[in-house]
Design a protein around this motif. Structure first.
Motif, PDB file in Angstrom:
ATOM      1  N   ILE A  54       0.824  -1.215   0.000  1.00  0.00           N
ATOM      2  CA  ILE A  54       0.000   0.000   0.000  1.00  0.00           C
ATOM      3  C   ILE A  54       0.859   1.267   0.000  1.00  0.00           C
ATOM      4  CG2 ILE A  54      -1.983  -1.115   1.079  1.00  0.00           C
ATOM      5  CD1 ILE A  54      -1.102   0.056   3.759  1.00  0.00           C
ATOM      6  N   GLU A  58       4.699  -0.492   3.439  1.00  0.00           N
ATOM      7  CA  GLU A  58       3.661  -1.096   4.263  1.00  0.00           C
ATOM      8  C   GLU A  58       2.760  -1.996   3.421  1.00  0.00           C
ATOM      9  OE1 GLU A  58       1.511   1.578   6.711  1.00  0.00           O
ATOM     10  OE2 GLU A  58       3.300   2.379   7.684  1.00  0.00           O
ATOM     11  N   GLY A  87      -3.299   2.023   8.004  1.00  0.00           N
ATOM     12  CA  GLY A  87      -3.167   1.533   6.636  1.00  0.00           C
ATOM     13  C   GLY A  87      -4.263   2.095   5.753  1.00  0.00           C
ATOM     14  N   THR A  88      -4.951   1.227   5.031  1.00  0.00           N
ATOM     15  CA  THR A  88      -6.051   1.675   4.170  1.00  0.00           C
ATOM     16  C   THR A  88      -7.398   1.640   4.878  1.00  0.00           C
ATOM     17  OG1 THR A  88      -6.467  -0.537   3.280  1.00  0.00           O
ATOM     18  CG2 THR A  88      -4.824   0.828   2.136  1.00  0.00           C
ATOM     19  N   GLU A 106      -2.162   6.640  12.259  1.00  0.00           N
ATOM     20  CA  GLU A 106      -1.362   6.288  11.079  1.00  0.00           C
ATOM     21  C   GLU A 106      -0.266   7.335  10.906  1.00  0.00           C
ATOM     22  OE1 GLU A 106       0.525   4.976   8.072  1.00  0.00           O
ATOM     23  OE2 GLU A 106      -1.144   3.733   8.794  1.00  0.00           O
ATOM     24  N   HIS A 108       1.530   7.911   8.106  1.00  0.00           N
ATOM     25  CA  HIS A 108       1.640   8.440   6.742  1.00  0.00           C
ATOM     26  C   HIS A 108       0.362   9.190   6.381  1.00  0.00           C
ATOM     27  CE1 HIS A 108       5.301   6.154   6.251  1.00  0.00           C
ATOM     28  NE2 HIS A 108       4.667   5.049   6.576  1.00  0.00           N
ATOM     29  N   LEU A 111      -1.844   7.847   3.445  1.00  0.00           N
ATOM     30  CA  LEU A 111      -2.623   6.655   3.798  1.00  0.00           C
ATOM     31  C   LEU A 111      -3.809   7.040   4.678  1.00  0.00           C
ATOM     32  CD1 LEU A 111       0.071   3.910   4.510  1.00  0.00           C
ATOM     33  CD2 LEU A 111      -1.385   4.155   2.496  1.00  0.00           C
ATOM     34  N   GLN A 114      -6.497   8.426   2.487  1.00  0.00           N
ATOM     35  CA  GLN A 114      -7.146   7.376   1.712  1.00  0.00           C
ATOM     36  C   GLN A 114      -8.057   6.532   2.597  1.00  0.00           C
ATOM     37  OE1 GLN A 114      -6.933   6.957  -1.753  1.00  0.00           O
ATOM     38  NE2 GLN A 114      -8.718   5.725  -1.203  1.00  0.00           N
TER      39      GLN A 114
END
Length: 217
Positions: A54, A58, A87-88, A106, A108, A111, A114
């Protein structure tokens, strides 16, 4: 791809065979459209038993691992949950369908953005997403009934236990390759943790957590 058939096969062939038998957990996995949380380049793998990249090094965990984590947390409808490693947002969504509220961290920003879009598409709104790396410093103590880490760590930082309510629990994959163990830590009355190993699995590292120091000779 017929996603309904793919989801059915995922549950019956991957998840049930990995000792995930809780009816509520299976129902949520059968209901949630996993392809909404998978990068478009990998939609064909959305229901496959594999890690999916992703970005930033990661990966999404295989569905069976997310399912087992969800089952072993044993969430109740009234509970407050902290997830580290959004993550996603797929595990985030499963958690949100199982409890009152999820705070998910998270490191990032892309991410995180998203994941927000993915959760909105899934019509899931009982989630607060925060940009954070490593152990959260700004969250108040004794806030959460359960904490789950979305990747592995060398050791569980003691600071995370302070975020748990009395008798709260934390679930994390702990160790070094090639041996990592999913470990359940319950907070004791004196603030310490009592840990129990549940099952073996190897998962990618969470960013921002300290590694064990090796001696140099």
């Amino acid at each position: 791809m017929n996603t309904e058939i793919a989801r059915f096969n995922m549950v019956e062939q991957q998840i049930r065979t990995w000792q995930v038998l809780d009816k509520n957990v299976l129902a949520r996995l059968s209901r949630l459209e996993r392809q909404w949380f998978v990068p478009s380049a990998f939609h064909a793998l959305a229901y496959s038993d594999t890690e999916i990249p992703i970005g930033h090094g990661e990966h999404m965990l295989p569905p069976r691992v997310d399912a087992r984590l969800l089952q072993d947390l044993g969430l109740q409808a009234h509970e407050q949950v902290l997830e580290i490693g959004t993550g996603t947002g797929y595990l985030t969504a499963l958690l949100a369908l199982s409890c009152a509220h999820v705070t998910s961290l998270e490191c990032h920003a892309d991410l995180l953005a998203q994941a927000q879009k993915n959760l909105q598409q899934a019509d899931i709104h009982n989630v607060r997403l925060l940009h954070n790396q490593g152990v959260p410093r700004a969250l108040p103590p004794s806030t959460f009934d359960a904490i789950v880490l979305g990747g592995s760590v060398a050791t569980v930082p003691d600071e995370l236990l302070t975020l748990l309510k009395p008798s709260g629990r934390l679930l994390a994959v702990v160790g070094e390759e090639p041996i990592m163990q999913t470990t359940l830590v319950k907070r004791q009355a004196d603030g310490t943790g009592h840990s129990r190993v549940l099952w073996d699995v190897v998962t990618p590292r969470l960013h921002g957590f300290a590694e064990n120091t090796a001696f140099q000779f």
